[in-house]
Write a protein that holds these residues in place. Structure first.
Motif, PDB file in Angstrom:
ATOM      1  N   VAL A 151       0.799  -1.221   0.000  1.00  0.00           N
ATOM      2  CA  VAL A 151       0.000   0.000   0.000  1.00  0.00           C
ATOM      3  C   VAL A 151       0.834   1.274   0.000  1.00  0.00           C
ATOM      4  O   VAL A 151       0.312   2.354  -0.225  1.00  0.00           O
ATOM      5  CB  VAL A 151      -0.950   0.030   1.223  1.00  0.00           C
ATOM      6  CG1 VAL A 151      -1.916  -1.136   1.166  1.00  0.00           C
ATOM      7  CG2 VAL A 151      -0.167   0.018   2.530  1.00  0.00           C
ATOM      8  N   ALA A 152       2.140   1.167   0.283  1.00  0.00           N
ATOM      9  CA  ALA A 152       2.946   2.377   0.409  1.00  0.00           C
ATOM     10  C   ALA A 152       4.356   2.129  -0.115  1.00  0.00           C
ATOM     11  O   ALA A 152       4.768   0.995  -0.339  1.00  0.00           O
ATOM     12  CB  ALA A 152       2.999   2.827   1.875  1.00  0.00           C
ATOM     13  N   VAL A 153       5.083   3.221  -0.293  1.00  0.00           N
ATOM     14  CA  VAL A 153       6.481   3.153  -0.681  1.00  0.00           C
ATOM     15  C   VAL A 153       7.325   3.772   0.404  1.00  0.00           C
ATOM     16  O   VAL A 153       6.856   4.644   1.145  1.00  0.00           O
ATOM     17  CB  VAL A 153       6.755   3.849  -2.030  1.00  0.00           C
ATOM     18  CG1 VAL A 153       5.996   3.165  -3.148  1.00  0.00           C
ATOM     19  CG2 VAL A 153       6.361   5.319  -1.955  1.00  0.00           C
ATOM     20  N   LEU A 154       8.568   3.329   0.507  1.00  0.00           N
ATOM     21  CA  LEU A 154       9.464   3.836   1.545  1.00  0.00           C
ATOM     22  C   LEU A 154      10.114   5.129   1.075  1.00  0.00           C
ATOM     23  O   LEU A 154      10.683   5.187  -0.023  1.00  0.00           O
ATOM     24  CB  LEU A 154      10.529   2.795   1.883  1.00  0.00           C
ATOM     25  CG  LEU A 154      11.358   3.041   3.147  1.00  0.00           C
ATOM     26  CD1 LEU A 154      10.461   3.015   4.367  1.00  0.00           C
ATOM     27  CD2 LEU A 154      12.455   2.010   3.262  1.00  0.00           C
ATOM     28  N   ASP A 155      10.036   6.163   1.885  1.00  0.00           N
ATOM     29  CA  ASP A 155      10.623   7.470   1.554  1.00  0.00           C
ATOM     30  C   ASP A 155      11.760   7.737   2.526  1.00  0.00           C
ATOM     31  O   ASP A 155      11.537   8.076   3.679  1.00  0.00           O
ATOM     32  CB  ASP A 155       9.561   8.546   1.663  1.00  0.00           C
ATOM     33  CG  ASP A 155      10.076   9.932   1.276  1.00  0.00           C
ATOM     34  OD1 ASP A 155       9.484  10.918   1.735  1.00  0.00           O
ATOM     35  OD2 ASP A 155      11.070  10.001   0.522  1.00  0.00           O
TER      36      ASP A 155
END
Length: 269
Positions: A264-268
């Motif tokens: 659901v998300a990407v690592l920033d």
């Protein structure tokens, strides 16, 4: 060792799982991700008692007398949620505890519970039940990002699991999920971890499709085949942890993990 003593030891080993069969607790939220500043509904549930602690079903209302419930924000600040909890059912001892929590900070929020009480099931047992759950608050729901890996950091429970796999950027159907089981902060070997998809019935004494013993690093890995909510549960009986008040200590810990079809998300970073 004489035959009588050996038989008594064997009988005790068989009896311990039955005597330590208190219900488990878990924390469940209505969504794994919300927009920053919005509400997530946090449930404290009791169950997972049938089928050798592998049924992911409710079993009545938890008594809060021996229980703590906390919210840990992305900045590490802890808030006591116990005074905010209310019941979901009108019938006494039915339903579960719940509360809405507004997530004002972007990042990963943790919800943590601990129960510690002495019970009597033929013998006096100290029962310690812990649970964790994670929710991501993001400024954008179309392109959510996370910063860091707070899910890998223990929160100081006497028995807990940490997620080696990011619950937002790495968890998905067909992808491996690895957890580490900690007993007083140290990895514990040969603890059986059950990965229970909601609605699935595990088979036999140990289902090879869903249950795995931790290795020397305290880790167990599972590859979910379907996108659904999973209850991850681990148990440990400490025969040597006793006192004048109880004969041994029974531990259980859980994480409720929604498994999507895609992360659901990407690592920033």
């Amino acid at each position: 060792m004489n035959t009588t003593f050996r038989n008594l030891t064997f009988a005790l080993a068989l009896l311990l799982p039955t005597m330590a069969s208190a219900h488990d607790t878990w924390i469940q939220t209505n969504s794994p991700i919300v927009r920053t500043g919005e509400v997530v509904h946090v449930d404290l549930r009791l169950g997972n008692h049938g089928n050798h602690h592998r049924d992911f079903k409710l079993a009545g209302l938890l008594t809060l007398d021996w229980t703590s419930m906390e919210h840990i924000g992305p900045d590490g600040k802890r808030s006591d949620l116990k005074p905010q909890l209310f019941t979901s059912a009108s019938a006494e001892k039915q339903g579960y505890w719940t509360t809405p929590v507004t997530l004002t900070q972007p990042g990963v929020h943790q919800f943590v519970q601990k129960l510690d009480r002495v019970m009597n099931h033929g013998k006096s047992i100290r029962s310690i039940r812990t649970a964790k759950s994670y929710v991501l608050a993001s400024d954008s729901l179309d392109a959510p990002k996370i910063d860091g890996h707070t899910h890998e950091t223990p929160v100081g429970l006497p028995f807990e699991m940490v997620l080696n796999t990011c619950p937002f950027s790495e968890v998905a159907a067909g992808q491996p999920i690895t957890v580490t089981v900690l007993h007083h902060g140290k990895p514990i070997q040969n603890a059986v971890v059950s990965f229970i998809p909601e609605g699935e019935t595990l088979q036999g004494e140990r289902d090879p499709n869903y249950e795995f013993a931790t290795n020397e690093s305290g880790q167990a890995t599972f590859v979910p085949q379907i996108a659904t909510r999973h209850l991850i549960a681990a148990h440990h009986t400490a025969i040597d942890e006793k006192s004048d008040e109880f004969d041994f200590t029974s531990y259980a810990t859980t994480i409720v993990l929604p498994v999507p079809n895609q992360p659901v998300a990407v690592l920033d970073r």
